[in-house]
Design a protein around this motif. Sequence first.
Motif, PDB file in Angstrom:
ATOM      1  N   ASN A  92       0.901  -1.046  -0.081  1.00 33.74           N
ATOM      2  CA  ASN A  92       0.109  -0.190   0.168  1.00 33.74           C
ATOM      3  C   ASN A  92       0.714   1.265  -0.073  1.00 33.74           C
ATOM      4  O   ASN A  92       0.603   2.400  -0.941  1.00 33.74           O
ATOM      5  N   THR A  93       1.934   1.090   0.748  1.00 40.78           N
ATOM      6  CA  THR A  93       2.788   2.535   0.910  1.00 40.78           C
ATOM      7  C   THR A  93       3.726   2.565  -0.217  1.00 40.78           C
ATOM      8  O   THR A  93       3.650   3.805  -0.753  1.00 40.78           O
ATOM      9  N   VAL A  94       4.121   1.474  -0.856  1.00 40.79           N
ATOM     10  CA  VAL A  94       4.726   1.795  -2.244  1.00 40.79           C
ATOM     11  C   VAL A  94       3.833   2.436  -3.223  1.00 40.79           C
ATOM     12  O   VAL A  94       4.402   3.091  -4.067  1.00 40.79           O
ATOM     13  N   LEU A  95       2.687   1.645  -3.466  1.00 40.24           N
ATOM     14  CA  LEU A  95       1.944   2.138  -4.473  1.00 40.24           C
ATOM     15  C   LEU A  95       1.410   3.767  -4.070  1.00 40.24           C
ATOM     16  O   LEU A  95       1.393   4.344  -5.278  1.00 40.24           O
ATOM     17  N   ASN A  96       1.295   4.080  -3.068  1.00 43.38           N
ATOM     18  CA  ASN A  96       1.173   5.668  -2.694  1.00 43.38           C
ATOM     19  C   ASN A  96       2.186   6.359  -3.100  1.00 43.38           C
ATOM     20  O   ASN A  96       2.021   7.243  -3.488  1.00 43.38           O
ATOM     21  N   LEU A  97       3.308   5.953  -2.826  1.00 38.15           N
ATOM     22  CA  LEU A  97       4.645   6.727  -3.125  1.00 38.15           C
ATOM     23  C   LEU A  97       4.668   6.746  -4.602  1.00 38.15           C
ATOM     24  O   LEU A  97       4.996   7.882  -5.048  1.00 38.15           O
ATOM     25  N   VAL A  98       4.069   5.824  -5.478  1.00 36.17           N
ATOM     26  CA  VAL A  98       4.195   5.934  -7.175  1.00 36.17           C
ATOM     27  C   VAL A  98       3.393   7.107  -7.217  1.00 36.17           C
ATOM     28  O   VAL A  98       3.556   7.961  -8.286  1.00 36.17           O
ATOM     29  N   ALA A  99       2.204   7.140  -6.648  1.00 36.17           N
ATOM     30  CA  ALA A  99       1.251   8.004  -6.925  1.00 36.17           C
ATOM     31  C   ALA A  99       1.875   9.443  -6.622  1.00 36.17           C
ATOM     32  O   ALA A  99       1.576  10.655  -7.435  1.00 36.17           O
ATOM     33  N   ALA A 100       2.585   9.463  -5.634  1.00 36.31           N
ATOM     34  CA  ALA A 100       3.112  10.874  -5.171  1.00 36.31           C
ATOM     35  C   ALA A 100       4.216  11.341  -6.163  1.00 36.31           C
ATOM     36  O   ALA A 100       4.391  12.465  -6.379  1.00 36.31           O
ATOM     37  N   LEU A 101       5.013  10.335  -6.550  1.00 39.50           N
ATOM     38  CA  LEU A 101       5.985  10.652  -7.514  1.00 39.50           C
ATOM     39  C   LEU A 101       5.227  11.120  -8.914  1.00 39.50           C
ATOM     40  O   LEU A 101       5.749  12.158  -9.700  1.00 39.50           O
TER      41      LEU A 101
END
Length: 679
Positions: free
Chosen positions: A441-450
């Motif tokens: 979940n955190t990794v996918l949300n970080l991709v959204a932030a990138l």
Amino acid sequence: MTITHSLNVFLYSLFPEAEVFGQNPARLVEHLTDFYTFGPYRPTVTIKGEVVEVKIDTKAISSQNAEYNKILQLCEKGQFQQALPRLRQLLAQNPTVSEYHRVLGQVLSETGDQNGAIDALIDALRWDPRNGYALIMLGNIYARHKDDITSANKFYDQALAINPQDFIAINNIGGNLMQLGRAQEAERYFEIAYEIQPKYPNVLYALAMVRQQRRDYTKAFEFALQALRNASSGDPIRRGALALVMQVARQQLEATNTFALADEYQEQLEAATGKEIRVDADERIPTAAKLEVAENYGRAYHQIWFKPSYPAVDHLVMHEMVHLDFMGQARQAGNNLLFTSTGAGKQAFIKAALPQLKKLEKAGYSDANVTGFIESVYEGMMRQLFNAPLDLFIEDFLYQQYEELRPTQFLSLHKLLLEYIESARNKQVATYSPPAVHRANTVLNLVAALHFKDLFGYDLTPEFKASVPDLREAQQLWKEYQEYRVDRQPGEEYELVQHWGKDLGMAAYFELRDEASMRGDLASGRAKTETAATPTEEPNGATSPEDLLAAIERDPLDLDGPVPADARKEPVSYDDSPAGQMAVMFYCLDALKYLAGKTRDQVQEVAFEIGMLGRSGIDPDNRTSKFSLASVPGKSFSSLQLLAWMYTSFQELDPGLDTGLQFAKELALARTMFTEGHG
């Protein structure tokens, strides 16, 4: 000290910038004068025949520079009265230094003597007509204090003629005029500075403000975004640019009917797909916007629901339409896939989460509560795995195709990212979610932030406080997305779903099936155990773990949810039972003693954990059941004691929250006793 140069080719090899002056002696003198200037001390440059002489007053530099620097330090501290006599003494020693007069003009202006300042600045120009700072200061005084824009522009234009590439000074001129409400005159200088250096954040910010005053919010938003993108992390303009971006975006949202874009897009899609699309408001839906694909509901039309009270929801309506658009493109290409989950996949997920389940059971959670929670985690994770890659392509499409929608898109995605950050940093989510799921979940949300950073120039990834491995994994997924991004073909987004599911260790829990064959299997009954979902549909009406946790915080006893047949119908109260009141009061007192000195997060952890238990039912009349809390180790609770603790902890967090417990009198008495005991 005198330096001599022969006026020949060698001189131009030393000063190649001067070669463009050709046979213009005056320009060559100016160039060499600027080069040999040291602080306020300018040399005397003369051309005699074929020789250039540069005379530098090294004596003045060595004897006066230290005192001059002390005067500047006093001025920087605002100690102008202390600086003034020392400055006059310095001028008496050497009245030929233009900068001494310029600083005197600044000091006099700061102390309110504008006429004296003008005289001093004129003296500065008499000794050096090319003193740009003196020219700008004169312009400022005439603009601010004399209300004489004509004279001000005369000095500004002269400064511009002397150094036409000094974009900082030019921008400052515009800033001074802007402060005086002279936006039209200011814009001229901002535009010149922008032409010289289009990445200077200050001038971008200024142009955004000019467009904002004109109510050209789309262009103002773009300039403010550029300022945000180009400002360094420590630059004060960065904070101002972000505030302006948010302000202009809201103004644009209020002033523009962006739903008109959705109406136009809807007509295009209906023509392309041959199906009606209905868009309707409904405050009751669990998410801000929701897509229901016609085939999944046995309808002749697609349905998009949206919650009208949700900020910037028109962007989310457009987002759902792009889902339909991409699905239609993939169908036309014959490679549309459906996301499927099987009972075997769910069981594999639950098996992998067994250590977490045992942890929840050990903490005192009921089997029903644990089962409901892990199912919501599974369904939420699957939904995110499917949507995360598709959403990147969708937001790219909206950003590129609908410039007018960008301010609304920014507000909407920014709000979502703040929710993602809260989820990533929430201790309860980290505690109750399986580690592999929380990481994915955190990794996918970080991709959204990138992606947000790439579109809008605003980096929120540091706010996640993510580990280095998680951030590195997100950057790898982002890199893979960029390879597809350039020339995405219909249906290629599903490849990323498969790749990312494998990379994040989730591939065993879902399948992507060809839509045509899958629907054939469903129709014939060969796939009864499978669930097909389209991108934004909610399988089985599930909510994500973080949504569930937030719901518990808002409604601890699930008062707004469906009422079980055996549920208690009336609020919990002991108004007619003195013994019950006494018990509740002491339980509340016990809770106050425990919570004293705890941080808000620690209090919330206690309240939240009891709220989790409360949603599966806590009967205050049950005298036999015992409960334990992971947040309060080493303590056993009765049903009534647990309810009193929950009421106390939630009252500490939000006194206005309706828990369905009427323990106000008991808590008030407990607080009185607690205060007296600690008085």
